[in-house]
Design a protein around this motif. Structure first.
Motif, PDB file in Angstrom:
ATOM      1  N   SER A 118     -24.105   0.425   4.666  1.00 41.51           N
ATOM      2  CA  SER A 118     -24.521  -0.636   3.751  1.00 41.51           C
ATOM      3  C   SER A 118     -24.499  -1.984   4.455  1.00 41.51           C
ATOM      4  CB  SER A 118     -23.603  -0.671   2.529  1.00 41.51           C
ATOM      5  OG  SER A 118     -23.648   0.542   1.810  1.00 41.51           O
ATOM      6  N   ALA A 119     -23.427  -2.252   5.190  1.00 41.96           N
ATOM      7  CA  ALA A 119     -23.313  -3.516   5.923  1.00 41.96           C
ATOM      8  C   ALA A 119     -24.381  -3.613   7.009  1.00 41.96           C
ATOM      9  CB  ALA A 119     -21.919  -3.640   6.533  1.00 41.96           C
ATOM     10  N   LEU A 120     -24.684  -2.484   7.637  1.00 41.87           N
ATOM     11  CA  LEU A 120     -25.719  -2.444   8.668  1.00 41.87           C
ATOM     12  C   LEU A 120     -27.073  -2.849   8.079  1.00 41.87           C
ATOM     13  CD1 LEU A 120     -25.813  -1.473  11.722  1.00 41.87           C
ATOM     14  CD2 LEU A 120     -26.764   0.651  10.824  1.00 41.87           C
ATOM     15  N   GLN A 121     -27.377  -2.321   6.896  1.00 40.20           N
ATOM     16  CA  GLN A 121     -28.653  -2.647   6.252  1.00 40.20           C
ATOM     17  C   GLN A 121     -28.722  -4.130   5.880  1.00 40.20           C
ATOM     18  OE1 GLN A 121     -29.870  -1.496   2.090  1.00 40.20           O
ATOM     19  NE2 GLN A 121     -31.156  -0.027   3.208  1.00 40.20           N
ATOM     20  N   VAL A 122     -27.632  -4.673   5.347  1.00 36.43           N
ATOM     21  CA  VAL A 122     -27.599  -6.100   4.995  1.00 36.43           C
ATOM     22  C   VAL A 122     -27.773  -6.959   6.244  1.00 36.43           C
ATOM     23  CG1 VAL A 122     -26.144  -7.964   4.096  1.00 36.43           C
ATOM     24  CG2 VAL A 122     -26.196  -5.756   2.935  1.00 36.43           C
ATOM     25  N   ALA A 123     -27.026  -6.642   7.294  1.00 35.60           N
ATOM     26  CA  ALA A 123     -27.092  -7.431   8.531  1.00 35.60           C
ATOM     27  C   ALA A 123     -28.489  -7.408   9.127  1.00 35.60           C
ATOM     28  CB  ALA A 123     -26.081  -6.887   9.535  1.00 35.60           C
ATOM     29  N   GLU A 124     -29.138  -6.243   9.049  1.00 31.69           N
ATOM     30  CA  GLU A 124     -30.481  -6.125   9.623  1.00 31.69           C
ATOM     31  C   GLU A 124     -31.453  -7.116   8.985  1.00 31.69           C
ATOM     32  OE1 GLU A 124     -34.082  -2.855  10.203  1.00 31.69           O
ATOM     33  OE2 GLU A 124     -32.614  -2.617   8.590  1.00 31.69           O
ATOM     34  N   GLN A 125     -31.329  -7.321   7.686  1.00 29.35           N
ATOM     35  CA  GLN A 125     -32.269  -8.216   7.002  1.00 29.35           C
ATOM     36  C   GLN A 125     -32.135  -9.655   7.503  1.00 29.35           C
ATOM     37  OE1 GLN A 125     -34.406  -6.361   5.310  1.00 29.35           O
ATOM     38  NE2 GLN A 125     -32.957  -4.723   5.853  1.00 29.35           N
ATOM     39  N   TYR A 126     -30.912 -10.089   7.744  1.00 31.16           N
ATOM     40  CA  TYR A 126     -30.702 -11.449   8.251  1.00 31.16           C
ATOM     41  C   TYR A 126     -31.228 -11.602   9.678  1.00 31.16           C
ATOM     42  CZ  TYR A 126     -27.862 -12.823   4.248  1.00 31.16           C
ATOM     43  OH  TYR A 126     -27.439 -13.140   2.985  1.00 31.16           O
ATOM     44  N   ILE A 127     -31.056 -10.550  10.472  1.00 37.32           N
ATOM     45  CA  ILE A 127     -31.559 -10.593  11.846  1.00 37.32           C
ATOM     46  C   ILE A 127     -33.089 -10.589  11.848  1.00 37.32           C
ATOM     47  CG2 ILE A 127     -31.713  -9.332  14.033  1.00 37.32           C
ATOM     48  CD1 ILE A 127     -28.990 -10.558  13.683  1.00 37.32           C
ATOM     49  N   LYS A 128     -33.688  -9.682  11.094  1.00 34.80           N
ATOM     50  CA  LYS A 128     -35.151  -9.557  11.070  1.00 34.80           C
ATOM     51  C   LYS A 128     -35.832 -10.827  10.573  1.00 34.80           C
ATOM     52  CE  LYS A 128     -36.981  -5.779   9.404  1.00 34.80           C
ATOM     53  NZ  LYS A 128     -37.210  -4.602   8.535  1.00 34.80           N
ATOM     54  N   SER A 129     -35.210 -11.489   9.608  1.00 37.03           N
ATOM     55  CA  SER A 129     -35.825 -12.696   9.042  1.00 37.03           C
ATOM     56  C   SER A 129     -35.787 -13.880   9.990  1.00 37.03           C
ATOM     57  CB  SER A 129     -35.121 -13.077   7.742  1.00 37.03           C
ATOM     58  OG  SER A 129     -33.806 -13.554   8.007  1.00 37.03           O
TER      59      SER A 129
END
Length: 324
Positions: A118-129
């Motif tokens: 879950s944390a991995l998915q959240v972190a990915e969004q901040y990185i991708k944006s």
């Protein structure tokens, strides 16, 4: 849009080891029975002076060092845990202070054994944006502090530990990084694995212990079904075939669950990373600890494709496909 790439990893385990022989007089279950039902021979256990933040901090230090950055460069801290040091504040704020980071966003993710994904998915969004360059993601739990040692069937399962990664910004054309993630929940059977007392509904009701209660048969069946379906889903949406996956890292709940999921997915034993035999189930920490061990011992190499899948109380399940 950017790609989220694992740039560093770390892990930390308590020194104290508890074997099946150590538990035998307490739970009245012999070593061979425990191994045949769970695959677990020993687990790491914190002492009275150790808390989740202590384990998380040590894992974070290694991950930041391995990533080749300083704590000041971290843009966000996410800690997946079910066992915070205190009801409030979150462990992530303690880590932010102990590492000496800037006053960045720091939050705990309350997603049981699927917390790291879950944390991995959240972190990915901040990185991708493009808003964040480096996100520290930690899975850390001290489940033995929630374990009822008068219940032989749950007390043999759990251990303590922490694993961490630094997720960093990469270019979209980079083959390395997170390929896809999926997460699901179904709260209908939340009582199959929960802690009855100690929360806001029953904060201090006599007879309702702040210890885990589990319907083992229901959890086993749900875990096998959901971890299989999560893995199949993330492969499907990614356009990958199972044959293209180099390593399979499942949540380390029980070796029989791991083996059943692997059979369903037709993954050979030599492609599976297992740590449950000597570490037990450390909840949100099992996947990052397993990743750390497999990279450190040379099994996982840069460029390898890794499939991760997990299941937890809630009921929650999910999966991730990454290229390391």
């Amino acid at each position: 849009m950017y790609k989220a790439v694992i740039s560093g990893f770390g892990a930390f385990l308590p020194d104290h080891q508890v074997t099946n022989a150590d538990l035998e007089n307490l739970v009245l279950l012999p070593d061979d029975w425990i191994v045949s039902r769970t695959g677990i021979k020993e687990r790491r256990v914190t002492n009275d002076s150790e808390a989740t933040s202590d384990l998380a901090y040590q894992a974070a230090l290694e991950a930041v060092h391995h990533a080749g950055i300083t704590p000041f460069e971290i843009d966000m801290i996410l800690v997946a845990t079910e066992t915070p040091d205190h009801i409030l504040p979150g462990v992530a704020c303690l880590i932010q202070h102990r590492l000496g980071c800037r006053k960045v966003s720091a939050m705990d993710i309350h997603s049981t054994c699927v917390g790291f994904l879950s944390a991995l998915q959240v972190a990915e969004q901040y990185i991708k944006s493009g808003t964040h360059k480096h996100v520290l993601v930690i899975g850390a739990d001290t489940l033995t502090k929630l374990t009822d040692y008068t219940d032989p069937y749950t007390s043999i399962l759990f251990g303590d530990g922490a694993g961490a990664i630094v997720l960093s910004r990469g270019e979209e054309a980079d083959s390395k990084g997170i390929i896809s993630t999926v997460l699901h929940s179904d709260g209908e059977d939340f009582e199959a694995l929960f802690v009855p007392g100690g929360g806001g509904r029953y904060p201090a009701i006599e007879g309702l212990k702040a210890k885990m209660v589990m319907d083992g048969s229901k959890i086993f069946k749900a875990a096998v079904k959901s971890m299989t379906s999560g893995a199949e889903e993330v492969l499907f949406i990614s356009g990958y075939r199972k044959e293209e996956v180099d390593w399979f890292i499942p949540h380390q709940a029980n070796e029989r669950i791991i083996d059943a999921v692997a059979r369903n997915l037709s993954f050979p034993e030599e492609k599976i990373v297992k740590t449950v035999r000597y570490l037990g189930n450390s909840c949100s920490a099992t996947i990052p600890i397993s990743l750390h061990q497999a990279v450190k011992d040379g099994r996982i190499q840069r460029g390898d494709t890794i499939l991760m899948t997990a299941f937890g109380a809630g009921l929650i399940w999910g999966a991730a496909l990454i290229q390391y």
